[in-house]
Design an enzyme around this catalytic site. Structure first.
Site, PDB file in Angstrom:
ATOM      1  N   SER A 171      -4.122 -16.688 -31.932  1.00  0.00           N
ATOM      2  CA  SER A 171      -5.368 -16.600 -32.668  1.00  0.00           C
ATOM      3  C   SER A 171      -6.365 -17.645 -32.157  1.00  0.00           C
ATOM      4  O   SER A 171      -6.637 -17.704 -30.959  1.00  0.00           O
ATOM      5  CB  SER A 171      -5.079 -16.751 -34.172  1.00  0.00           C
ATOM      6  OG  SER A 171      -6.197 -16.379 -34.942  1.00  0.00           O
ATOM      7  N   LYS A 184      -7.354 -18.960 -28.149  1.00  0.00           N
ATOM      8  CA  LYS A 184      -8.617 -19.325 -27.500  1.00  0.00           C
ATOM      9  C   LYS A 184      -8.478 -20.712 -26.879  1.00  0.00           C
ATOM     10  O   LYS A 184      -8.915 -20.971 -25.758  1.00  0.00           O
ATOM     11  CB  LYS A 184      -9.757 -19.329 -28.523  1.00  0.00           C
ATOM     12  CG  LYS A 184      -9.853 -18.122 -29.452  1.00  0.00           C
ATOM     13  CD  LYS A 184     -10.980 -18.284 -30.456  1.00  0.00           C
ATOM     14  CE  LYS A 184     -10.804 -17.459 -31.728  1.00  0.00           C
ATOM     15  NZ  LYS A 184     -10.660 -16.050 -31.538  1.00  0.00           N
ATOM     16  N   TRP A 208      -9.279  -6.624 -35.770  1.00  0.00           N
ATOM     17  CA  TRP A 208     -10.234  -7.729 -35.789  1.00  0.00           C
ATOM     18  C   TRP A 208     -10.297  -8.426 -34.427  1.00  0.00           C
ATOM     19  O   TRP A 208     -11.355  -8.858 -33.979  1.00  0.00           O
ATOM     20  CB  TRP A 208      -9.818  -8.711 -36.878  1.00  0.00           C
ATOM     21  CG  TRP A 208     -10.725  -9.876 -37.114  1.00  0.00           C
ATOM     22  CD1 TRP A 208     -10.462 -11.184 -36.842  1.00  0.00           C
ATOM     23  CD2 TRP A 208     -12.018  -9.853 -37.728  1.00  0.00           C
ATOM     24  NE1 TRP A 208     -11.513 -11.980 -37.231  1.00  0.00           N
ATOM     25  CE2 TRP A 208     -12.485 -11.196 -37.779  1.00  0.00           C
ATOM     26  CE3 TRP A 208     -12.837  -8.838 -38.231  1.00  0.00           C
ATOM     27  CZ2 TRP A 208     -13.719 -11.538 -38.321  1.00  0.00           C
ATOM     28  CZ3 TRP A 208     -14.080  -9.188 -38.759  1.00  0.00           C
ATOM     29  CH2 TRP A 208     -14.506 -10.513 -38.801  1.00  0.00           C
ATOM     30  N   HIS A 219      -1.629  -9.180 -37.024  1.00  0.00           N
ATOM     31  CA  HIS A 219      -2.013 -10.447 -36.406  1.00  0.00           C
ATOM     32  C   HIS A 219      -0.945 -11.491 -36.701  1.00  0.00           C
ATOM     33  O   HIS A 219      -0.868 -12.039 -37.800  1.00  0.00           O
ATOM     34  CB  HIS A 219      -3.363 -10.873 -37.010  1.00  0.00           C
ATOM     35  CG  HIS A 219      -3.989 -12.067 -36.364  1.00  0.00           C
ATOM     36  ND1 HIS A 219      -4.605 -12.010 -35.140  1.00  0.00           N
ATOM     37  CD2 HIS A 219      -4.119 -13.349 -36.792  1.00  0.00           C
ATOM     38  CE1 HIS A 219      -5.089 -13.204 -34.839  1.00  0.00           C
ATOM     39  NE2 HIS A 219      -4.809 -14.041 -35.820  1.00  0.00           N
TER      40      HIS A 219
END
Length: 419
Positions: free
Chosen positions: A257, A261, A348, A398
């Site tokens: 998540s 990044k 998402w 997720h």
């Protein structure tokens, strides 16, 4: 008059909010991606030397200035091994806890947890990744120190502090025993040690330790939370290079998540990381920013104003003006192995956009003599693919699952050599 004023206020408030998220592929929009192999001023990259000396630094600088912010020059770390157990987890592992001062003794310290296979006869490769809930949450091992740092609200968190009830709470995301039995070490730290994850967390982060005289906040082109978390990963690698039990030439950096990044940005900046793994990293991670699908630049900057550089906000409503896109972040890892993982129900994070970044980064890998992703059409669920760029999409939401870890371990075996 009062009613007119009220309606104007409502209209302004509505305009300030990002539009509803789109999950219709037919409305994802059309876009043209910037070519990672074309210089900003024009002209095409013709060889590996031009990539290394000119184009790669150019792309890195654009991400620094426009997306993640510039990272200050690294400082020498100070560290102290605060605990060591040679027969942890029933004799399976050596467990170490290491306090690392990444910006001097006056700044917050990072607590690194390290598990090493106890039966290793030589230095072992390692996975390094930050965690969301404190080191103690990755495993019920009673020897792990409970984190004292600020925590986001959640079960077992009282007044933003972890309690004993959170020990092992995130175990499903960290299959420690499986990693060890495959011949790898595992290192992790709580990301909130470096920058507490809320919009007012800056003052409790490591950033003030780097301010110039009179500075009270990062400049628009300077780092913020993601930059700080990535800096922590590089400083953890500094320590791993000093630990004789670790093969520091074969450390894979990974994250899930927002920490996916972070792992990508750390791997792009720090070429000592031999492999980079992104799990469900989405917007600002592996997903193409120009796609209007799931989370967008506007939504992420609105919800999490402390993550990116201030300059990134100018692209909230004009994402097509960004001089980079996330496939170019993947290309900065080249020719090192990079793995991108998605989840079918995680709309998402835009799984297709994550896959397309791997596709669009592949020409850079080929220029450098390495196989890229090797395909342009998304594979089926539970069908891992790829060359030096790997990808899978699994069923589910997720999260980080054992299935994800199996693919990461297989990918590491492929490129590091099976243990």
């Amino acid at each position: 008059m009062a009613r007119v004023l009220f309606l104007l206020i409502l209209a302004a408030a509505a305009e300030a909010q990002p539009p509803e998220a789109n999950y219709d592929e037919s409305k994802a929009g059309s876009y043209t991606l910037p070519d990672p192999l074309v210089f900003t001023g024009g002209g095409r990259v013709e060889n590996a030397d031009q990539w290394r000396k000119r184009r790669r630094p150019e792309i890195l600088r654009l991400f620094e200035e426009q997306v993640y912010g510039r990272t200050p020059r690294a400082r020498r770390i100070e560290y102290e091994v605060t605990s060591r157990k040679t027969d942890a987890l029933g004799g399976l592992a050596i467990r170490k806890e290491v306090t690392i001062w990444v910006a001097g003794r006056q700044a917050p310290a990072m607590q690194l947890l390290l598990y090493i296979p106890a039966d290793a006869r030589k230095p072992v490769p390692a996975f390094l990744g930050p965690n969301f809930r404190g080191n103690h949450a990755i495993h019920p091992d009673p020897g792990i120190t409970i984190s004292k740092s600020w925590m986001r609200p959640g079960e077992g968190v009282v007044e933003n502090r972890a309690t004993e009830s959170t020990r092992g709470a995130a175990r499903s995301r960290w299959p420690v025993e499986m990693i060890l039995r495959r011949g790898y070490a595992l290192a992790t730290y709580y990301y909130g040690d470096i920058f507490p994850d809320h919009k007012d967390g800056l003052s409790q982060s490591i950033l003030p330790a780097f301010y110039r005289g009179g500075q009270t906040a990062p400049a628009a082109d300077e780092w913020n939370a993601i930059g700080a978390w990535a800096y922590g990963l590089s400083r953890a690698l500094d320590y791993l290079e000093k630990d004789s039990a670790i093969d520091a030439k074969h450390v894979a950096v990974l994250g899930h998540s927002r920490l996916g990044k972070t792992a990508l940005w750390a791997g792009a900046q720090d070429e000592r990381f031999a492999m980079v793994i992104s799990n469900d990293s989405g917007e600002g991670g592996a997903a193409i920013a120009r796609r209007n699908f799931g989370e967008t630049v506007e939504r992420i900057n609105t919800a999490f104003p402390h993550w990116f550089a201030g300059n990134f906000k100018q692209y909230n409503k004009r994402v097509n003006d960004l001089p980079v896109d996330q496939h170019m972040l993947i290309s900065l890892v080249a020719p090192r192995p990079v793995y991108i993982a998605s989840a079918q129900d995680d709309k998402w994070a835009d799984p297709k956009g994550e896959f397309l970044s791997g596709v669009a980064a592949s020409p850079v890998y080929r220029l450098l003599g390495a196989p890229g992703l090797g395909m342009a059409e998304m594979p089926g669920v539970h069908e891992p693919v790829g060359g030096r760029i790997g990808y899978h999409i699994r069923a589910g939401k997720h999260d980080v699952t054992e299935y994800d870890w199996e693919q990461f371990l297989n990918f590491a075996d492929k490129h590091f050599g099976k243990r």
